[in-house]
Motif scaffolding. Structure first.
Motif, PDB file in Angstrom:
ATOM      1  N   ILE A  70       0.836  -1.207   0.000  1.00  0.00           N
ATOM      2  CA  ILE A  70       0.000   0.000   0.000  1.00  0.00           C
ATOM      3  C   ILE A  70       0.873   1.261   0.000  1.00  0.00           C
ATOM      4  N   ALA A  71       1.983   1.215   0.694  1.00  0.00           N
ATOM      5  CA  ALA A  71       2.894   2.370   0.767  1.00  0.00           C
ATOM      6  C   ALA A  71       3.437   2.762  -0.608  1.00  0.00           C
ATOM      7  N   THR A  72       3.382   1.838  -1.562  1.00  0.00           N
ATOM      8  CA  THR A  72       3.928   2.106  -2.900  1.00  0.00           C
ATOM      9  C   THR A  72       2.843   2.383  -3.946  1.00  0.00           C
ATOM     10  N   TYR A  73       1.590   2.468  -3.527  1.00  0.00           N
ATOM     11  CA  TYR A  73       0.510   2.710  -4.490  1.00  0.00           C
ATOM     12  C   TYR A  73       0.763   3.992  -5.276  1.00  0.00           C
ATOM     13  N   ASN A  74       0.506   3.895  -6.584  1.00  0.00           N
ATOM     14  CA  ASN A  74       0.682   5.052  -7.463  1.00  0.00           C
ATOM     15  C   ASN A  74      -0.682   5.648  -7.827  1.00  0.00           C
ATOM     16  N   GLU A  75      -0.675   6.641  -8.694  1.00  0.00           N
ATOM     17  CA  GLU A  75      -1.911   7.337  -9.063  1.00  0.00           C
ATOM     18  C   GLU A  75      -2.918   6.403  -9.731  1.00  0.00           C
ATOM     19  N   ALA A  76      -2.437   5.471 -10.547  1.00  0.00           N
ATOM     20  CA  ALA A  76      -3.342   4.529 -11.217  1.00  0.00           C
ATOM     21  C   ALA A  76      -4.074   3.656 -10.185  1.00  0.00           C
ATOM     22  N   LYS A  77      -3.354   3.221  -9.172  1.00  0.00           N
ATOM     23  CA  LYS A  77      -3.973   2.410  -8.129  1.00  0.00           C
ATOM     24  C   LYS A  77      -4.969   3.242  -7.326  1.00  0.00           C
ATOM     25  N   ARG A  78      -4.638   4.490  -7.055  1.00  0.00           N
ATOM     26  CA  ARG A  78      -5.575   5.377  -6.352  1.00  0.00           C
ATOM     27  C   ARG A  78      -6.886   5.495  -7.136  1.00  0.00           C
ATOM     28  N   GLU A  79      -6.759   5.710  -8.434  1.00  0.00           N
ATOM     29  CA  GLU A  79      -7.951   5.841  -9.285  1.00  0.00           C
ATOM     30  C   GLU A  79      -8.753   4.542  -9.297  1.00  0.00           C
ATOM     31  N   GLU A  80      -8.056   3.435  -9.356  1.00  0.00           N
ATOM     32  CA  GLU A  80      -8.733   2.125  -9.315  1.00  0.00           C
ATOM     33  C   GLU A  80      -9.542   1.995  -8.019  1.00  0.00           C
ATOM     34  N   LEU A  81      -8.955   2.380  -6.910  1.00  0.00           N
ATOM     35  CA  LEU A  81      -9.653   2.310  -5.625  1.00  0.00           C
ATOM     36  C   LEU A  81     -10.869   3.236  -5.604  1.00  0.00           C
TER      37      LEU A  81
END
Length: 187
Positions: A70-81
């Motif tokens: 989770i500490a390495t989540y990028n913008e794409a992962k944020r948008e996915e969430l």
């Protein structure tokens, strides 16, 4: 004769199971402590049953609450969430999970693990209250105020005193089962 339970959980099998098996049990595993930190921060302003009903969705969406990932989540992962209807889609809370994972790792580096840090606020011993009614439980205490203040100083987000007191209850740092509840002496 049914066992006496805390009034807040009555009437919903999921709530009762959580109460009977998890709530108030002292946790010392960093992975589980982080899971509850995430869930409690997402719960802010909502009911706990809402979070419990979405817990498995959260587990899947947040890589089994693996704070190192989770500490390495990028913008794409944020948008996915933020597009995931199975969780609470709140941008500030999603961002807080990522920031809090990074800060969680910093605390581990400083103290050896998060468990040592968080349990030091209660001298490594659960506080055992003696409430007659679940409505007597406070929403915050001096200790939850202190934890909240320290976590905020370290850069954590959504860790107000009410959230931290709920975290303390969930992770067994405080035993707020009512005195007549069958779990009161068990935990």
């Amino acid at each position: 004769m049914p066992k006496q339970k805390c009034g807040w959980c009555l009437g919903d099998p999921l709530y009762e199971s959580y109460h009977d098996n998890e709530w108030g049990v002292p946790l010392h595993d960093d992975q589980l402590l982080f899971e509850f930190l995430v869930l409690e921060t997402f719960q802010a302003g909502l009911s706990w049953i809402t979070i419990l009903r979405k817990r498995e969705n959260f587990r899947i969406a947040f890589d089994n609450f693996d704070y190192k990932i989770i500490a390495t989540y990028n913008e794409a992962k944020r948008e996915e969430l933020l597009q995931n209807a199975g969780i609470i889609r709140n941008k500030l809370k999603v961002n807080s999970a990522i920031v809090n994972a990074q800060k969680f790792i910093e605390i581990q580096k400083e103290f050896g693990n998060f468990d040592t840090y968080i349990w030091s606020f209660v001298n490594n011993t659960p506080i055992k209250n003696n409430w007659k009614n679940h409505k007597d439980c406070p929403a915050t205490t001096e200790i939850s105020d202190k934890i909240s203040k320290d976590l905020k100083k370290r850069g954590f987000k959504f860790v107000g005193s009410t959230v931290m007191y709920a975290f303390m209850q969930a992770t067994g740092m405080v035993n707020d089962h009512i005195a007549g509840c069958f779990r009161y002496e068990e935990v």
